[in-house]
Enzyme design. Sequence first.
Site, PDB file in Angstrom:
ATOM      1  CB  CYS A  66      84.783  24.111  38.720  1.00 54.19           C
ATOM      2  SG  CYS A  66      86.189  24.005  37.863  1.00 54.19           S
ATOM      3  CD  GLU A 113      81.734  20.433  32.946  1.00 55.21           C
ATOM      4  OE1 GLU A 113      82.574  19.178  33.499  1.00 55.21           O
ATOM      5  OE2 GLU A 113      82.135  21.367  33.354  1.00 55.21           O
TER       6      GLU A 113
END
Length: 175
Positions: A66, A113
Amino acid sequence: MKEEQVILVNANDEPIGLMNKLEAHEKAVLHRAFSVFVLNDKNEVMLQQRAHHKYHSPLLWTNTCCSHQRAGETNIQAGKRRLEEEMGFVTELKELFHFIYKAPFDNGLTEHELDHVMIGYYNGEPAINPEEVERWKWMDIEAIREDMKNHPEFYTVWFKIIFDEFYHYLEDHKL
């Protein structure tokens, strides 16, 4: 080396600016990110253990990779770039969904996020980058879920959130 910038976004994933990555995490500003889950033909997920020298969450287990998209980069391009940088291979990726989460770390930083979750398939062994990854393993999806309940301290804060979303997506869509 110039510090990496993240793309600041609103709740609709519309870009509203750029900010240095560390500053965005210090201020808990919403920014675009992605999470890649690579599965093999046994329906196991490739997990990585973060390198021991990482500035947050060292030696914790997390999804295959990620990171953050760069300006001008699509979600898929970003996922493939980071997969190659961290795990040493590239495979086709498909975006499944996105969602917003907020997760504070023990060191005062916060992930806030809008995360684009992607899936890919691969049956080989990765060539891990020791700057990013300590170890890797294949793990059955149900075994991850069970181990996370019994040993949450072994996993990154964000992986616990993202895995739950991923798990429910798989249940709903029967991938």
